[in-house]
Design an enzyme around this catalytic site. Structure first.
Site, PDB file in Angstrom:
ATOM      1  N   GLN A  45      46.146  47.252  33.933  1.00  0.00           N
ATOM      2  CA  GLN A  45      44.821  46.647  34.110  1.00  0.00           C
ATOM      3  C   GLN A  45      44.141  47.245  35.331  1.00  0.00           C
ATOM      4  O   GLN A  45      42.987  46.941  35.610  1.00  0.00           O
ATOM      5  CB  GLN A  45      44.966  45.136  34.311  1.00  0.00           C
ATOM      6  CG  GLN A  45      45.562  44.421  33.124  1.00  0.00           C
ATOM      7  CD  GLN A  45      46.000  43.004  33.483  1.00  0.00           C
ATOM      8  OE1 GLN A  45      45.195  42.076  33.428  1.00  0.00           O
ATOM      9  NE2 GLN A  45      47.247  42.838  33.862  1.00  0.00           N
ATOM     10  N   ASN A  46      44.862  48.072  36.069  1.00  0.00           N
ATOM     11  CA  ASN A  46      44.326  48.594  37.325  1.00  0.00           C
ATOM     12  C   ASN A  46      43.383  49.774  37.066  1.00  0.00           C
ATOM     13  O   ASN A  46      43.647  50.617  36.209  1.00  0.00           O
ATOM     14  CB  ASN A  46      45.464  49.028  38.248  1.00  0.00           C
ATOM     15  CG  ASN A  46      46.371  47.854  38.591  1.00  0.00           C
ATOM     16  OD1 ASN A  46      45.986  46.709  38.375  1.00  0.00           O
ATOM     17  ND2 ASN A  46      47.547  48.127  39.102  1.00  0.00           N
ATOM     18  N   VAL A  47      42.314  49.811  37.854  1.00  0.00           N
ATOM     19  CA  VAL A  47      41.321  50.865  37.685  1.00  0.00           C
ATOM     20  C   VAL A  47      41.433  51.912  38.797  1.00  0.00           C
ATOM     21  O   VAL A  47      40.607  52.805  38.891  1.00  0.00           O
ATOM     22  CB  VAL A  47      39.884  50.265  37.650  1.00  0.00           C
ATOM     23  CG1 VAL A  47      39.708  49.328  36.465  1.00  0.00           C
ATOM     24  CG2 VAL A  47      39.548  49.534  38.958  1.00  0.00           C
ATOM     25  N   HIS A  79      41.394  48.458  31.558  1.00  0.00           N
ATOM     26  CA  HIS A  79      40.103  48.045  32.128  1.00  0.00           C
ATOM     27  C   HIS A  79      39.304  49.222  32.686  1.00  0.00           C
ATOM     28  O   HIS A  79      38.403  49.029  33.493  1.00  0.00           O
ATOM     29  CB  HIS A  79      40.323  46.986  33.216  1.00  0.00           C
ATOM     30  CG  HIS A  79      40.770  45.655  32.668  1.00  0.00           C
ATOM     31  ND1 HIS A  79      41.415  44.703  33.415  1.00  0.00           N
ATOM     32  CD2 HIS A  79      40.660  45.124  31.424  1.00  0.00           C
ATOM     33  CE1 HIS A  79      41.683  43.646  32.660  1.00  0.00           C
ATOM     34  NE2 HIS A  79      41.245  43.876  31.446  1.00  0.00           N
ATOM     35  N   CYS A 121      22.629  57.427  27.835  1.00  0.00           N
ATOM     36  CA  CYS A 121      23.198  58.341  26.817  1.00  0.00           C
ATOM     37  C   CYS A 121      24.687  58.105  26.587  1.00  0.00           C
ATOM     38  O   CYS A 121      25.277  58.676  25.678  1.00  0.00           O
ATOM     39  CB  CYS A 121      22.938  59.805  27.185  1.00  0.00           C
ATOM     40  SG  CYS A 121      23.907  60.385  28.603  1.00  0.00           S
ATOM     41  N   CYS A 155      20.560  63.055  31.426  1.00  0.00           N
ATOM     42  CA  CYS A 155      19.340  62.418  30.909  1.00  0.00           C
ATOM     43  C   CYS A 155      18.574  61.632  31.967  1.00  0.00           C
ATOM     44  O   CYS A 155      17.513  61.088  31.688  1.00  0.00           O
ATOM     45  CB  CYS A 155      19.691  61.512  29.723  1.00  0.00           C
ATOM     46  SG  CYS A 155      20.466  59.971  30.225  1.00  0.00           S
TER      47      CYS A 155
HETATM   48  P1  OAD Z   1      45.506  39.252  39.913  1.00  0.00           P
HETATM   49  O1  OAD Z   1      44.884  39.424  41.254  1.00  0.00           O
HETATM   50  O2  OAD Z   1      44.998  38.175  39.028  1.00  0.00           O
HETATM   51  O3  OAD Z   1      47.064  38.990  40.086  1.00  0.00           O
HETATM   52  C1  OAD Z   1      47.834  39.767  40.930  1.00  0.00           C
HETATM   53  C2  OAD Z   1      49.263  39.337  40.759  1.00  0.00           C
HETATM   54  O4  OAD Z   1      50.073  40.199  41.512  1.00  0.00           O
HETATM   55  C3  OAD Z   1      49.563  37.907  41.223  1.00  0.00           C
HETATM   56  O5  OAD Z   1      50.318  37.231  40.246  1.00  0.00           O
HETATM   57  C4  OAD Z   1      50.396  38.120  42.498  1.00  0.00           C
HETATM   58  O6  OAD Z   1      51.378  37.098  42.689  1.00  0.00           O
HETATM   59  C5  OAD Z   1      51.045  39.436  42.186  1.00  0.00           C
HETATM   60  N1  OAD Z   1      51.455  40.232  43.346  1.00  0.00           N
HETATM   61  C6  OAD Z   1      50.920  40.301  44.580  1.00  0.00           C
HETATM   62  N2  OAD Z   1      51.582  41.180  45.348  1.00  0.00           N
HETATM   63  C7  OAD Z   1      52.572  41.700  44.579  1.00  0.00           C
HETATM   64  C8  OAD Z   1      53.603  42.644  44.783  1.00  0.00           C
HETATM   65  N3  OAD Z   1      53.757  43.275  45.952  1.00  0.00           N
HETATM   66  N4  OAD Z   1      54.456  42.903  43.752  1.00  0.00           N
HETATM   67  C9  OAD Z   1      54.303  42.283  42.562  1.00  0.00           C
HETATM   68  N5  OAD Z   1      53.352  41.380  42.308  1.00  0.00           N
HETATM   69  C10 OAD Z   1      52.490  41.093  43.295  1.00  0.00           C
HETATM   70  O7  OAD Z   1      45.456  40.694  39.220  1.00  0.00           O
HETATM   71  P2  OAD Z   1      45.556  41.056  37.664  1.00  0.00           P
HETATM   72  O8  OAD Z   1      46.592  40.246  37.000  1.00  0.00           O
HETATM   73  O9  OAD Z   1      45.634  42.523  37.598  1.00  0.00           O
HETATM   74  O10 OAD Z   1      39.796  42.454  35.624  1.00  0.00           O
HETATM   75  O11 OAD Z   1      44.132  40.583  37.181  1.00  0.00           O
HETATM   76  C11 OAD Z   1      43.728  40.897  35.907  1.00  0.00           C
HETATM   77  C12 OAD Z   1      42.283  41.265  35.874  1.00  0.00           C
HETATM   78  O12 OAD Z   1      41.500  40.262  36.546  1.00  0.00           O
HETATM   79  C13 OAD Z   1      41.922  42.539  36.628  1.00  0.00           C
HETATM   80  O13 OAD Z   1      42.167  43.709  35.880  1.00  0.00           O
HETATM   81  C14 OAD Z   1      40.477  42.350  36.892  1.00  0.00           C
HETATM   82  C15 OAD Z   1      40.530  40.934  37.394  1.00  0.00           C
HETATM   83  O14 OAD Z   1      39.371  40.230  37.384  1.00  0.00           O
HETATM   84  C16 OAD Z   1      38.545  42.889  35.550  1.00  0.00           C
HETATM   85  O15 OAD Z   1      37.928  43.243  36.527  1.00  0.00           O
HETATM   86  C17 OAD Z   1      37.993  42.886  34.163  1.00  0.00           C
END
Ligand code: OAD
Length: 248
Positions: free
Chosen positions: A104-106, A122, A133, A153
């Site tokens: 999910q990381n960009v 994402h 365009c 464009c």
């Molecule tokens: P979140 O910020 O929701 O969750 C991050 C997770 O990583 C949490 O469960 C933390 O406990 C955990 N965490 C923190 N440090 C860590 C470490 N060192 N090792 C392992 N885990 C750790 O991020 P995502 O789940 O990626 O979407 O969020 C999903 C989506 O919500 C993102 O892609 C983004 C966001 O809004 C969009 O922008 C569409």
């Protein structure tokens, strides 16, 4: 005994036996590289409102504000380098070529670490897309001149990421669904597992053992075969030395 040694042994066995593994990862994977997460302590959504920064409506209302936020994030990510978790995932792909990494990381750090069998669910922070365009191009400048214009464009460009309320690109979704349906191991690393459709993917593989590595529990914890409460980079770092380990 080292911390998490028993969990590492269990992890080693599961990862070593898998023939069609899939990993689903989130912002926590890049936390140890210095890239802020979205939720939890220090998370971006604690101090920023997603609907003002990460929706199509926000961009329509104020493209400059949205771009300034992305420029700030570009600055943070530009200074980050892959951590042992990124490196372990890239090494695992070399060991098990069918392994698919769904991120999910960009931030692009998986690519820098050498992962190739990768779905950027994402999108990617370094991609810029013309709203007129539709042309996409890589742009690694920090900061991007705000707001950027399409060289072809002249249309207004946006970040090449998926915002709230937008559909996941069809190819990314289809590839992820097919891999999860066929998988025999699901690694869920550093994600809060609350954002759909990613959070629903594990339901497509109810029989596959699920391994979660996250300092906090998530909605997937009750289903996990192995749930490790650890920072994922710290947990995986000692396994990087296993480069010669045989699969199967
Ligand atoms: P979140 O910020 O929701 O969750 C991050 C997770 O990583 C949490 O469960 C933390 O406990 C955990 N965490 C923190 N440090 C860590 C470490 N060192 N090792 C392992 N885990 C750790 O991020 P995502 O789940 O990626 O979407 O969020 C999903 C989506 O919500 C993102 O892609 C983004 C966001 O809004 C969009 O922008 C569409």
């Amino acid at each position: 005994m080292n911390r998490w040694e028993a969990e590492r042994e269990a992890f080693r066995k599961l990862a070593g036996a898998a023939r069609a593994p899939v990993a689903i990862v989130g912002a926590g994977l890049s936390a140890e590289s210095g890239v802020p997460t979205f939720r939890g302590p220090g998370g971006l959504w604690r101090s920023h409102r997603p609907e003002e920064l990460a929706t199509p409506g926000a961009f329509q209302r104020d493209p400059r504000l949205v771009w300034e936020w992305y420029n700030w994030r570009r600055g943070r990510v530009a200074q980050a380098t892959p951590n042992p978790a990124h490196r372990w995932l890239a090494a695992y792909e070399r060991q098990v070529p069918s392994f698919l990494l769904i991120t999910q990381n960009v931030d692009g750090l998986h690519g820098l670490a050498g992962s190739r069998n990768l779905v950027e669910f994402h999108g990617n922070l370094w991609v810029v897309r013309c709203t007129r365009c539709g042309r996409e191009r890589e742009d690694r400048s920090v900061p991007v001149p705000v707001p950027p214009r399409c060289p072809d464009c002249g249309g207004l460009c946006r970040p090449g990421v998926v915002w709230f309320g937008e559909a996941i690109p069809r190819d990314a979704l289809a590839r992820s669904i097919a891999a999860v349906q066929a998988c025999d191991l699901l690694l869920v690393l550093g994600t809060s597992a609350v954002v759909h459709p990613v959070a629903g993917l594990p339901d497509l593989a109810p029989e596959a053992p699920l391994v979660e590595i996250n300092p906090a529990s998530t909605p997937l914890t009750p289903r996990a075969r192995l749930s490790v409460r650890a920072p994922v980079g710290e947990f995986l770092a000692p396994l990087l030395a296993d480069g010669t380990e045989e699969n199967g």
